[in-house]
Design an enzyme around this catalytic site. Structure first.
Site, PDB file in Angstrom:
ATOM      1  N   ARG A   1     -27.027   4.650  24.364  1.00  0.00           N
ATOM      2  CA  ARG A   1     -26.982   3.519  25.302  1.00  0.00           C
ATOM      3  C   ARG A   1     -27.842   3.744  26.543  1.00  0.00           C
ATOM      4  O   ARG A   1     -28.308   2.802  27.167  1.00  0.00           O
ATOM      5  CB  ARG A   1     -25.541   3.258  25.758  1.00  0.00           C
ATOM      6  CG  ARG A   1     -24.575   2.867  24.649  1.00  0.00           C
ATOM      7  CD  ARG A   1     -23.267   2.392  25.250  1.00  0.00           C
ATOM      8  NE  ARG A   1     -22.161   2.337  24.311  1.00  0.00           N
ATOM      9  CZ  ARG A   1     -21.863   1.294  23.547  1.00  0.00           C
ATOM     10  NH1 ARG A   1     -22.654   0.229  23.559  1.00  0.00           N
ATOM     11  NH2 ARG A   1     -20.817   1.311  22.739  1.00  0.00           N
TER      12      ARG A   1
ATOM     13  N   ASP B   1     -26.225 -10.468  16.037  1.00  0.00           N
ATOM     14  CA  ASP B   1     -26.526 -10.002  14.683  1.00  0.00           C
ATOM     15  C   ASP B   1     -26.038 -11.095  13.717  1.00  0.00           C
ATOM     16  O   ASP B   1     -26.784 -12.011  13.375  1.00  0.00           O
ATOM     17  CB  ASP B   1     -25.780  -8.669  14.508  1.00  0.00           C
ATOM     18  CG  ASP B   1     -26.211  -7.866  13.308  1.00  0.00           C
ATOM     19  OD1 ASP B   1     -26.462  -8.479  12.261  1.00  0.00           O
ATOM     20  OD2 ASP B   1     -26.294  -6.633  13.401  1.00  0.00           O
TER      21      ASP B   1
ATOM     22  N   PHE C   1     -31.590  -1.470  12.085  1.00  0.00           N
ATOM     23  CA  PHE C   1     -30.541  -0.930  12.956  1.00  0.00           C
ATOM     24  C   PHE C   1     -31.214  -0.360  14.186  1.00  0.00           C
ATOM     25  O   PHE C   1     -32.062   0.532  14.092  1.00  0.00           O
ATOM     26  CB  PHE C   1     -29.730   0.146  12.232  1.00  0.00           C
ATOM     27  CG  PHE C   1     -28.607   0.673  13.087  1.00  0.00           C
ATOM     28  CD1 PHE C   1     -27.461  -0.086  13.272  1.00  0.00           C
ATOM     29  CD2 PHE C   1     -28.704   1.890  13.719  1.00  0.00           C
ATOM     30  CE1 PHE C   1     -26.426   0.374  14.084  1.00  0.00           C
ATOM     31  CE2 PHE C   1     -27.678   2.370  14.527  1.00  0.00           C
ATOM     32  CZ  PHE C   1     -26.535   1.600  14.711  1.00  0.00           C
ATOM     33  N   VAL C   2     -30.855  -0.889  15.360  1.00  0.00           N
ATOM     34  CA  VAL C   2     -31.523  -0.470  16.590  1.00  0.00           C
ATOM     35  C   VAL C   2     -30.532   0.123  17.591  1.00  0.00           C
ATOM     36  O   VAL C   2     -29.355  -0.247  17.618  1.00  0.00           O
ATOM     37  CB  VAL C   2     -32.301  -1.636  17.242  1.00  0.00           C
ATOM     38  CG1 VAL C   2     -33.522  -2.007  16.428  1.00  0.00           C
ATOM     39  CG2 VAL C   2     -31.412  -2.856  17.459  1.00  0.00           C
TER      40      VAL C   2
ATOM     41  N   LYS D   1     -31.185 -11.112  15.739  1.00  0.00           N
ATOM     42  CA  LYS D   1     -31.712 -10.902  14.386  1.00  0.00           C
ATOM     43  C   LYS D   1     -31.526 -12.212  13.611  1.00  0.00           C
ATOM     44  O   LYS D   1     -30.493 -12.401  12.956  1.00  0.00           O
ATOM     45  CB  LYS D   1     -30.929  -9.799  13.680  1.00  0.00           C
ATOM     46  CG  LYS D   1     -31.067  -8.417  14.278  1.00  0.00           C
ATOM     47  CD  LYS D   1     -30.201  -7.434  13.487  1.00  0.00           C
ATOM     48  CE  LYS D   1     -30.248  -6.044  14.062  1.00  0.00           C
ATOM     49  NZ  LYS D   1     -29.284  -5.129  13.400  1.00  0.00           N
TER      50      LYS D   1
ATOM     51  N   ASP E   1     -26.091  -8.114  24.402  1.00  0.00           N
ATOM     52  CA  ASP E   1     -27.223  -7.241  24.096  1.00  0.00           C
ATOM     53  C   ASP E   1     -27.868  -7.643  22.772  1.00  0.00           C
ATOM     54  O   ASP E   1     -29.084  -7.664  22.651  1.00  0.00           O
ATOM     55  CB  ASP E   1     -26.806  -5.762  24.075  1.00  0.00           C
ATOM     56  CG  ASP E   1     -25.646  -5.490  23.148  1.00  0.00           C
ATOM     57  OD1 ASP E   1     -24.916  -6.439  22.785  1.00  0.00           O
ATOM     58  OD2 ASP E   1     -25.446  -4.324  22.769  1.00  0.00           O
TER      59      ASP E   1
HETATM   60  C1  PRP Z   1     -22.224  -5.430  19.295  1.00  0.00           C
HETATM   61  C2  PRP Z   1     -23.031  -6.242  20.269  1.00  0.00           C
HETATM   62  C3  PRP Z   1     -22.535  -7.633  20.076  1.00  0.00           C
HETATM   63  C4  PRP Z   1     -22.099  -7.642  18.627  1.00  0.00           C
HETATM   64  C5  PRP Z   1     -23.121  -8.391  17.811  1.00  0.00           C
HETATM   65  O1  PRP Z   1     -21.034  -5.075  19.911  1.00  0.00           O
HETATM   66  O2  PRP Z   1     -22.839  -5.802  21.591  1.00  0.00           O
HETATM   67  O3  PRP Z   1     -21.447  -7.927  20.926  1.00  0.00           O
HETATM   68  O4  PRP Z   1     -21.996  -6.293  18.186  1.00  0.00           O
HETATM   69  O5  PRP Z   1     -22.775  -8.459  16.466  1.00  0.00           O
HETATM   70  P1  PRP Z   1     -22.441  -9.820  15.718  1.00  0.00           P
HETATM   71  O6  PRP Z   1     -23.457 -10.847  16.111  1.00  0.00           O
HETATM   72  O7  PRP Z   1     -22.553  -9.461  14.255  1.00  0.00           O
HETATM   73  O8  PRP Z   1     -21.042 -10.235  16.076  1.00  0.00           O
HETATM   74  P2  PRP Z   1     -20.125  -3.850  19.471  1.00  0.00           P
HETATM   75  O9  PRP Z   1     -18.936  -4.373  18.757  1.00  0.00           O
HETATM   76  O10 PRP Z   1     -20.952  -2.826  18.745  1.00  0.00           O
HETATM   77  O11 PRP Z   1     -19.606  -3.297  20.854  1.00  0.00           O
HETATM   78  P3  PRP Z   1     -20.407  -2.529  22.035  1.00  0.00           P
HETATM   79  O12 PRP Z   1     -21.244  -3.568  22.743  1.00  0.00           O
HETATM   80  O13 PRP Z   1     -19.330  -1.990  22.891  1.00  0.00           O
HETATM   81  O14 PRP Z   1     -21.261  -1.461  21.392  1.00  0.00           O
END
Ligand code: PRP
Length: 182
Positions: free
Chosen positions: A172, A110, A159-160, A138, A107
């Site tokens: 979600r 970051d 933050f989105v 990003k 999704d």
């Molecule tokens: C979020 C997102 C990515 C990750 C990106 O997952 O789904 O997998 O963070 O961040 P990064 O590039 O800094 O590693 P999260 O851990 O929030 O889990 P979720 O998808 O279950 O919300």
């Protein structure tokens, strides 16, 4: 014209409409078109990273013109705050990817640490190829040299939430993306 609310509140925070659902559908179709072209004649396995990538994966794959199979994996950066954490746990891959063409569906990228960890972990399992698609990225936040093959939207370091993305597990289910309102 849209019936989506301009503002939503999740827990203690207020968020403003950032990417409308119509535009998201257009981008899902565009990404699907590129994947369909690149994998013509092949049957890739899409690996949906839970939980956030479910919305994008479901919409995107509706528009594929090739066959594919689906698996899921859990990728969790430690912590539940609003800033991406340092380490990533990759677990619960649901199927065998040996000798398969893999497309990881994310999704958001970051820092890129999750994407890099996923590629590293899956590489150990002997796939034929690995590509990665992310609904959002990003670029200014990237801390790794990971290459994202298919990108939906490049966004600033806001933050989105929405469309799979959460704030402490809420948000979600919204069809649009919202950014934190100052
Ligand atoms: C979020 C997102 C990515 C990750 C990106 O997952 O789904 O997998 O963070 O961040 P990064 O590039 O800094 O590693 P999260 O851990 O929030 O889990 P979720 O998808 O279950 O919300």
């Amino acid at each position: 014209m849209t019936s989506q609310p301009e503002y939503i509140t999740l827990h203690d925070k207020r968020f403003k409409l950032f990417i409308e659902s119509n535009r998201i559908q257009e981008i899902a179709k565009e990404v699907a078109g590129r994947i369909s072209n690149d994998f013509a004649g092949k049957i890739p396995v899409l690996i949906i990273t839970l939980k956030g990538a479910t919305n994008f994966a479901v919409d995107m794959m509706k528009y594929l013109t090739i066959d594919c199979t689906i698996e899921t994996v859990r990728a969790k950066s430690y912590g539940s705050g609003m800033v991406s954490q340092g380490s990533v746990l990759v677990s619960q891959l649901t199927g065998d990817i040996k000798d398969k063409d893999v497309v990881i569906i994310e999704d958001i990228v970051d820092t890129g640490l999750t994407a890099k960890s996923l590629i590293e972990e899956f590489s150990k399992l002997g796939p034929k190829s690995i590509k990665i698609a992310s609904f959002l990225i990003k670029p200014e936040m990237l801390k790794t040299d990971v290459v994202i093959d298919y990108v939906g939207f490049e966004i600033p370091p806001a933050f989105v939430v929405g469309y799979g993305l959460d704030y402490a597990e809420l948000g979600r289910n919204y069809p649009s993306v919202y950014s934190l309102a100052e």
